[in-house]
Enzyme design. Structure first.
Site, mmCIF file in Angstrom:
data_model
loop_
_atom_site.group_PDB
_atom_site.id
_atom_site.type_symbol
_atom_site.label_atom_id
_atom_site.label_comp_id
_atom_site.label_asym_id
_atom_site.label_seq_id
_atom_site.Cartn_x
_atom_site.Cartn_y
_atom_site.Cartn_z
ATOM 1 N N TYR A 1 0.841 -1.207 0.000
ATOM 2 C CA TYR A 1 0.000 0.000 0.000
ATOM 3 C C TYR A 1 0.872 1.251 0.000
ATOM 4 O O TYR A 1 0.657 2.178 -0.795
ATOM 5 C CB TYR A 1 -0.896 -0.053 1.239
ATOM 6 C CG TYR A 1 -1.873 1.086 1.404
ATOM 7 C CD1 TYR A 1 -2.895 1.311 0.488
ATOM 8 C CD2 TYR A 1 -1.795 1.921 2.524
ATOM 9 C CE1 TYR A 1 -3.801 2.343 0.675
ATOM 10 C CE2 TYR A 1 -2.699 2.948 2.714
ATOM 11 C CZ TYR A 1 -3.703 3.152 1.781
ATOM 12 O OH TYR A 1 -4.601 4.180 1.973
HETATM 13 N N1 LIG Z 1 -10.259 5.962 5.161
HETATM 14 C C1 LIG Z 1 -9.131 6.505 5.554
HETATM 15 O O1 LIG Z 1 -8.989 6.949 6.700
HETATM 16 C C2 LIG Z 1 -7.967 6.622 4.587
HETATM 17 C C3 LIG Z 1 -6.686 6.920 5.079
HETATM 18 C C4 LIG Z 1 -5.643 7.102 4.182
HETATM 19 C C5 LIG Z 1 -5.882 6.998 2.820
HETATM 20 N N2 LIG Z 1 -7.131 6.660 2.360
HETATM 21 C C6 LIG Z 1 -7.333 6.571 0.908
HETATM 22 O O2 LIG Z 1 -8.546 7.240 0.556
HETATM 23 C C7 LIG Z 1 -9.184 6.568 -0.536
HETATM 24 C C8 LIG Z 1 -10.580 6.139 -0.136
HETATM 25 O O3 LIG Z 1 -10.498 5.323 1.015
HETATM 26 P P1 LIG Z 1 -11.776 4.636 1.706
HETATM 27 O O4 LIG Z 1 -11.367 4.330 3.100
HETATM 28 O O5 LIG Z 1 -12.988 5.436 1.452
HETATM 29 O O6 LIG Z 1 -11.866 3.255 0.900
HETATM 30 P P2 LIG Z 1 -13.063 2.199 0.907
HETATM 31 O O7 LIG Z 1 -12.398 0.880 0.828
HETATM 32 O O8 LIG Z 1 -13.994 2.455 2.052
HETATM 33 O O9 LIG Z 1 -13.833 2.548 -0.437
HETATM 34 C C9 LIG Z 1 -13.254 2.310 -1.660
HETATM 35 C C10 LIG Z 1 -14.338 2.218 -2.728
HETATM 36 O O10 LIG Z 1 -13.678 1.797 -3.918
HETATM 37 C C11 LIG Z 1 -14.385 0.722 -4.497
HETATM 38 N N3 LIG Z 1 -13.444 -0.131 -5.227
HETATM 39 C C12 LIG Z 1 -12.484 -0.931 -4.706
HETATM 40 N N4 LIG Z 1 -11.821 -1.577 -5.691
HETATM 41 C C13 LIG Z 1 -12.369 -1.163 -6.859
HETATM 42 C C14 LIG Z 1 -12.130 -1.491 -8.228
HETATM 43 N N5 LIG Z 1 -11.179 -2.379 -8.583
HETATM 44 N N6 LIG Z 1 -12.879 -0.884 -9.183
HETATM 45 C C15 LIG Z 1 -13.852 0.006 -8.838
HETATM 46 N N7 LIG Z 1 -14.135 0.336 -7.552
HETATM 47 C C16 LIG Z 1 -13.407 -0.252 -6.576
HETATM 48 C C17 LIG Z 1 -15.039 -0.005 -3.328
HETATM 49 O O11 LIG Z 1 -16.159 -0.787 -3.726
HETATM 50 C C18 LIG Z 1 -15.411 1.157 -2.415
HETATM 51 O O12 LIG Z 1 -16.704 1.671 -2.703
HETATM 52 C C19 LIG Z 1 -8.261 5.399 -0.881
HETATM 53 O O13 LIG Z 1 -7.359 5.796 -1.892
HETATM 54 C C20 LIG Z 1 -7.523 5.149 0.416
HETATM 55 O O14 LIG Z 1 -6.295 4.495 0.207
HETATM 56 C C21 LIG Z 1 -8.166 6.466 3.220
#
Ligand SMILES: NC(=O)c1ccc[n+]([C@@H]2O[C@H](COP(=O)([O-])OP(=O)(O)OC[C@H]3O[C@@H](n4cnc5c(N)ncnc54)[C@H](O)[C@@H]3O)[C@@H](O)[C@H]2O)c1
Length: 249
Positions: free
Chosen positions: A152
């Protein structure tokens, strides 16, 4: 309405932070192509944003490059143009460094890094024509090298690297490329907090602002800013939307 007459693609736009961005952008008048593999969440988010704007849900896996090209083509065909690209979706698995496998690496790069790269290339003609905005996603795990996050962290820092290169190359076209490094209370984090309340409390106490961001009002609003003309003079930057977590360590 900060995004009136703008068209945005939001990957992973059905759930978590992506859903928050979909709602925040819809409320500012952007027309949306919400891309997600989760059909049920996609239908719900589509119904919710349709209260505010015109939107389509594209139920495709972005790890396939042909799908990426088809998503951009479908969006432009449907709305006539594309102005904002939000590369938000990313799946990964956490394991110690020595347990990393090619398969785990591939999952992170094929859902995070390559789709971001492929979407940027596929959207470029439209972004150039419309002085567009790209919003990519970084993570504190990449910035700090958090344990168990080899695949990641690697993919996230690779995304930051290509974002800076594109920001340099595309500045002359009037295209802005920035990143958000968030911390947000998504559905997944809520489930984890219920399963491990002590770990959750420890995590919250480690955040200077002592709270996790809201996907819509905290992260989504910053995405609106980065998609709007208010951020025209910002490019190549990683905006920390994490309650001060990383930079105040
Ligand atoms: N949540 C956090 O606190 C956090 C922290 C650091 C970074 N991030 C980054 O923020 C972004 C969003 O994070 P999140 O926590 O909302 O993620 P999440 O996993 O809750 O949501 C991701 C969404 O992407 C969709 N998805 C996954 N693989 C896919 C694919 N191959 N094709 C199409 N859709 C797909 C999933 O169905 C989901 O709706 C990501 O890039 C994550 O790495 C999040």
């Amino acid at each position: 309405m900060k995004l009136e007459n703008k068209v945005a693609i939001i990957t992973g736009g059905a759930g978590g932070i992506g859903r928050g961005i979909s709602l925040a952008m819809a409320k500012e008048g952007a027309k949306l192509a919400i891309v997600d593999i989760n059909e049920e969440a996609g239908a719900k988010t589509l119904a919710d944003v349709s209260e505010f704007t015109e939107a389509i849900f594209i139920n495709k896996d972005i790890s396939n490059q042909d799908n990426v090209k088809a998503i951009v083509a479908q969006t432009v065909e449907h709305f006539g143009h594309l102005d904002i690209l939000v590369n938000n979706a990313h799946a990964s698995r956490q394991v110690p460094f020595m347990e990393q496998t090619q398969e785990i690496m591939d999952l992170s790069f094929n859902t995070g890094f390559y789709p971001t790269f492929h979407f940027m290339q596929a959207a470029y003609p439209q972004l150039k024509a419309n002085k567009g905005k790209v919003i990519n996603f970084a993570s504190g795990s990449g910035l700090t090298g958090k344990a168990n996050q080899t695949s990641y962290a690697a993919a996230k820092e690779a995304i930051r690297a290509i974002s800076r290169v594109a920001a340099n190359e595309w500045g002359a076209d009037g295209i802005n490329v920035n990143l958000i490094s968030p911390i947000a209370l998504t559905e997944g984090v809520v489930a984890w907090s219920k399963a491990r309340p002590e770990q959750y409390e420890q995590m919250v106490n480690g955040i200077p602002l002592r709270t996790l961001g809201d996907p819509e009002s905290d992260i989504g609003r910053v995405a609106v800013f980065l998609a709007s003309e208010d951020s025209d003079y910002i490019t190549g930057q990683t905006i920390m939307v994490d309650g001060g977590s990383i930079m105040l360590r």
